[in-house]
Design an enzyme around this catalytic site. Sequence first.
Site, PDB file in Angstrom:
ATOM      1  N   HIS A 133       0.836  -1.205   0.000  1.00 16.84           N
ATOM      2  CA  HIS A 133       0.000   0.000   0.000  1.00 16.84           C
ATOM      3  C   HIS A 133       0.871   1.254   0.000  1.00 16.84           C
ATOM      4  CE1 HIS A 133      -3.862   2.124   1.282  1.00 16.84           C
ATOM      5  NE2 HIS A 133      -4.221   1.324   0.288  1.00 16.84           N
ATOM      6  N   ASP A 164      -8.872  12.479  -3.942  1.00 19.85           N
ATOM      7  CA  ASP A 164      -7.728  12.165  -3.088  1.00 19.85           C
ATOM      8  C   ASP A 164      -6.946  13.447  -2.832  1.00 19.85           C
ATOM      9  OD1 ASP A 164      -5.438  10.610  -1.899  1.00 19.85           O
ATOM     10  OD2 ASP A 164      -6.524   8.941  -2.813  1.00 19.85           O
ATOM     11  N   HIS A 353     -11.584   9.369  -1.199  1.00 23.74           N
ATOM     12  CA  HIS A 353     -10.467   8.498  -0.865  1.00 23.74           C
ATOM     13  C   HIS A 353      -9.360   9.248  -0.107  1.00 23.74           C
ATOM     14  CE1 HIS A 353      -7.215   5.455  -1.976  1.00 23.74           C
ATOM     15  NE2 HIS A 353      -8.206   4.686  -1.548  1.00 23.74           N
ATOM     16  N   GLU A 381       2.697   0.282   4.509  1.00 20.81           N
ATOM     17  CA  GLU A 381       2.265   1.665   4.336  1.00 20.81           C
ATOM     18  C   GLU A 381       3.460   2.615   4.381  1.00 20.81           C
ATOM     19  OE1 GLU A 381      -0.867   2.489   3.857  1.00 20.81           O
ATOM     20  OE2 GLU A 381      -2.089   0.862   4.697  1.00 20.81           O
TER      21      GLU A 381
END
Length: 447
Positions: A133, A164, A353, A381
Amino acid sequence: MPSLFKRSLLPKLRSFALTADAVTILDGAAEFRRCLLEKIAQATQRIYIVALYLQQDEAGQEILDALHAAKTARPELEVVVVVDWLRAQRGLIGAKKQPGNSAWYQEQTRTHASEVPIYGVPVQTRELFGVLHLKGFVIDDCVLYSGASLNNVYLHKFDKYRYDRYHLLQNTALADSMHHLVQHGLVASRAVHRLDLPNLPSTRSLRKDIGDLRSRLKYAAYDTTAGSLDKSGLSVSPLLGVGKNNPLSRVIGELIASSRQQLTICTPYFNLPLAVTREINRALARGVRIDIIVGDKTANDFYIPPSEPFKIIAALPYLYEISLRRFAKRHQRYIDSGQLNLHLWRDGDNTYHLKGMWVDERYTLLTGNNLNPRAFRLDLENALLLDDPKGELLVSRQAELEKIYRHTHRIERYLDLETLPDYPAAVGKFLKRVSRVRIERLLYRIL
């Protein structure tokens, strides 16, 4: 910093110095697409594209064609695409059985004379338990950072968009650091293989290598030796995390704990980890004003209108709304006083998002981390932490927030949110079954 953090990470973060004009906040998904294509066309040294997925659709084809064109024009250019191994080998959730994007990657390699390797990174042996991710595109000496993946809606190719955040940072040291991690921490691993070539190894055959990669990633970090501990001016710190109590998750907790006046949080899937909820509660107790911006359930990318056939995936937006309603009910007195503000985002049929945080007038966190249990424990992440002690970015920062708020409305009471009896019959039936067999808590841990 509160004493409860006995080994605080924030003061120890090495960072790269920035100038205010080296940070650009792009105006929406279409501008993000235009900027990405422009940077690819202008690249002279390296292009490293890292995303959850590069989708086989018009926007995905446009990006891949641009990468091949750049490589053809400058054969010495280093071009690498990195996506999640498992996500690339399945079709869309809820769709009929599909071969996945890897088949398209292989076709593109066969039909182009230039070579654009596409690597698959397996963070786990099953997608349910963890994916790649990471975010951030390194193009020469700049980093284009967003939580977006690459497809039609993320790039606003046609009518619909998935909203986003989009930042362009011009910083050689940051670009070098992010490039180094992908090149040496991911692509060099025995678990990582090219998806654009035929005869892919099975995930089962890679189990040992995947385990070794995940073990190493738990202790991996961006190389910031070229950075400094000086906190007197504008700077950026790259952060990495995977697994329980990882450095990125800890820094997120410390950032919330450091807030004194104002904290703003964005998350598309409202399912806060216990550690985040505790720090929010402490912040409220010490008088911090908190704004949390989430997507309306109809702006969730998993939402399916009641007029369409029910699929299990369609229950997810309702689970997130249930979680939000519970949170609002527990904190209604703070909502009443105006200290806590919960904002729902909705703009027609478009989806939401956004992730990240704004802490007082100093810190801004850019991240793909959804601030949920899955992000804190399972997925690989990253984030970029902007430290702005002199307020050099306050004007552009406020402009970004004002644009985000443009399509939001404030929740006045938890009763304003729908609950089980209000949901479509098929959704309500499924959620009742989930509750009855007591797997709801498990679901929230992996969503």
